[in-house]
Design a protein around this motif. Structure first.
Motif, short mmCIF file in Angstrom:
data_model
loop_
_atom_site.label_atom_id
_atom_site.label_comp_id
_atom_site.label_asym_id
_atom_site.label_seq_id
_atom_site.Cartn_x
_atom_site.Cartn_y
_atom_site.Cartn_z
N SER A 2 0.83 -1.21 0.00
CA SER A 2 0.00 0.00 0.00
C SER A 2 0.86 1.25 0.00
N TYR A 3 1.92 1.25 0.79
CA TYR A 3 2.80 2.43 0.87
C TYR A 3 3.53 2.65 -0.45
N CYS A 4 4.15 1.60 -0.99
CA CYS A 4 4.87 1.73 -2.25
C CYS A 4 3.95 2.22 -3.37
N SER A 5 2.73 1.68 -3.41
CA SER A 5 1.78 2.07 -4.45
C SER A 5 1.37 3.53 -4.29
N SER A 6 1.17 3.96 -3.05
CA SER A 6 0.75 5.35 -2.82
C SER A 6 1.83 6.33 -3.25
N LYS A 7 3.08 5.97 -3.02
CA LYS A 7 4.17 6.86 -3.42
C LYS A 7 4.38 6.84 -4.94
N GLY A 8 4.12 5.69 -5.56
CA GLY A 8 4.16 5.64 -7.02
C GLY A 8 3.10 6.53 -7.64
N ALA A 9 1.91 6.52 -7.03
CA ALA A 9 0.84 7.40 -7.51
C ALA A 9 1.22 8.86 -7.32
N MET A 10 1.86 9.19 -6.20
CA MET A 10 2.32 10.56 -5.98
C MET A 10 3.32 10.97 -7.05
N ASP A 11 4.21 10.07 -7.44
CA ASP A 11 5.20 10.40 -8.47
C ASP A 11 4.52 10.75 -9.79
N SER A 12 3.51 9.98 -10.17
CA SER A 12 2.79 10.27 -11.41
C SER A 12 2.06 11.60 -11.31
N LEU A 13 1.47 11.88 -10.17
CA LEU A 13 0.79 13.14 -9.96
C LEU A 13 1.77 14.31 -10.07
N THR A 14 2.95 14.15 -9.51
CA THR A 14 3.97 15.19 -9.58
C THR A 14 4.28 15.55 -11.03
N GLN A 15 4.42 14.52 -11.88
CA GLN A 15 4.73 14.76 -13.28
C GLN A 15 3.59 15.51 -13.99
N VAL A 16 2.36 15.09 -13.71
CA VAL A 16 1.21 15.74 -14.34
C VAL A 16 1.11 17.20 -13.88
N MET A 17 1.27 17.42 -12.57
CA MET A 17 1.21 18.78 -12.05
C MET A 17 2.28 19.66 -12.67
N ALA A 18 3.51 19.14 -12.76
CA ALA A 18 4.61 19.91 -13.35
C ALA A 18 4.29 20.28 -14.79
N ASN A 19 3.67 19.35 -15.51
CA ASN A 19 3.32 19.58 -16.90
C ASN A 19 2.22 20.62 -17.05
N GLU A 20 1.17 20.49 -16.25
CA GLU A 20 0.02 21.38 -16.40
C GLU A 20 0.21 22.75 -15.76
N LEU A 21 0.99 22.81 -14.68
CA LEU A 21 1.11 24.06 -13.94
C LEU A 21 2.32 24.90 -14.33
N GLY A 22 3.23 24.31 -15.08
CA GLY A 22 4.45 25.04 -15.45
C GLY A 22 4.17 26.33 -16.19
N SER A 23 3.16 26.34 -17.03
CA SER A 23 2.84 27.55 -17.79
C SER A 23 2.31 28.67 -16.90
N HIS A 24 1.94 28.32 -15.67
CA HIS A 24 1.49 29.32 -14.69
C HIS A 24 2.62 29.73 -13.73
N LYS A 25 3.86 29.38 -14.11
CA LYS A 25 5.05 29.70 -13.29
C LYS A 25 5.02 28.96 -11.95
#
Length: 247
Positions: free
Chosen positions: A148-171
């Motif tokens: 459960s812990y490993c999976s939750s952190k893997g999900a966080m990693d994917s979310l980090t990438q999506v956030m970086a992609n979508e929010l970068g244009s907003h500085k």
């Protein structure tokens, strides 16, 4: 390297103890106006006694709605550190749904929830900001009894990438750090005591620096990624593990 956050407001989750406590204290020392979030009143009280200038927020991040209510009037946030996490150790075949839900609610859903709240404010103000998610090397290196812990952190990693992609244009920059086992923290110790005899020593033989990181190592990495010194760094996953993955 002199890093200052004067005029900035920072929110750190899981700030009552361990890594989160170290981060919020360091940010305050660097001039940021800090908000420390935890569900444990005793930890927040001791933090407040130690550093009265730090504001505290008590809420259980597993409760999506209560978290939204707690942060609805929090005001401007320039810096966010999603650090809060829990671990429930159990073999994969024996992991109960309730335990899986508890881990995902704090380690993943709360990160999603709080980041939405904070990032919306950053976008509306147009000033940008920085977010750091505290992940783990266990998102990429499996360990027994921690599905459960490993999976939750893997999900966080994917979310980090999506956030970086979508929010970068907003500085808005979004990065993650991936610490190794830190035996000096409560969570790290809870993992260490479950390991078979000689396991820690074996791991250190595969770690070029020959030691586990400490809280200060993680704090320094997070502070750097939040700072303007890292103004072109977005979407990275920074290992803090003494070269373990390189070996």
């Amino acid at each position: 390297m002199n890093i200052r956050f004067d005029g900035k407001r920072a929110l750190v989750t899981g700030a009552g103890r361990g890594i989160g406590r170290g981060i919020v204290k360091k940010l305050a020392e660097c001039g940021a106006e800090c908000l420390a979030l935890s569900k444990t009143p005793e930890n927040l009280e001791s933090l407040k006694n130690e550093m009265p200038e730090i504001q505290t927020i008590m809420v259980d991040l597993a409760d999506w709605t209560a978290t939204r209510h707690a942060l609805e009037n929090v005001g401007k946030i320039d810096l966010l550190v999603n650090n809060a996490a829990i671990m429930i150790m159990s073999p994969f075949l024996e992991t109960a749904k309730d335990d899986l839900d508890k881990v995902l609610d704090v380690n993943f859903k709360a990160v999603f929830n709080i980041s939405q709240i904070v990032a919306r404010g950053m976008v509306e103000r147009g000033d940008g900001g920085a977010i750091v998610n505290v992940s783990s090397i266990l998102s990429r290196r499996a360990v027994r009894n921690a599905a459960s812990y490993c999976s939750s952190k893997g999900a966080m990693d994917s979310l980090t990438q999506v956030m970086a992609n979508e929010l970068g244009s907003h500085k808005i920059r979004v990065n993650s750090v991936h610490p190794h086992l830190i035996p000096s923290t409560e969570m790290g110790n809870s993992i260490a005591v479950t390991l078979p005899p000689g396991a820690q020593e074996y791991v250190l033989t595969r770690t070029p620096l020959g030691r586990f990181p400490d809280v200060e190592d993680v704090v320094n990495a997070v502070v750097f990624l939040l700072s303007d010194k890292a103004s072109s760094i977005n979407g990275i996953a920074l290992p803090i593990e003494g070269g373990y993955e390189a070996n």
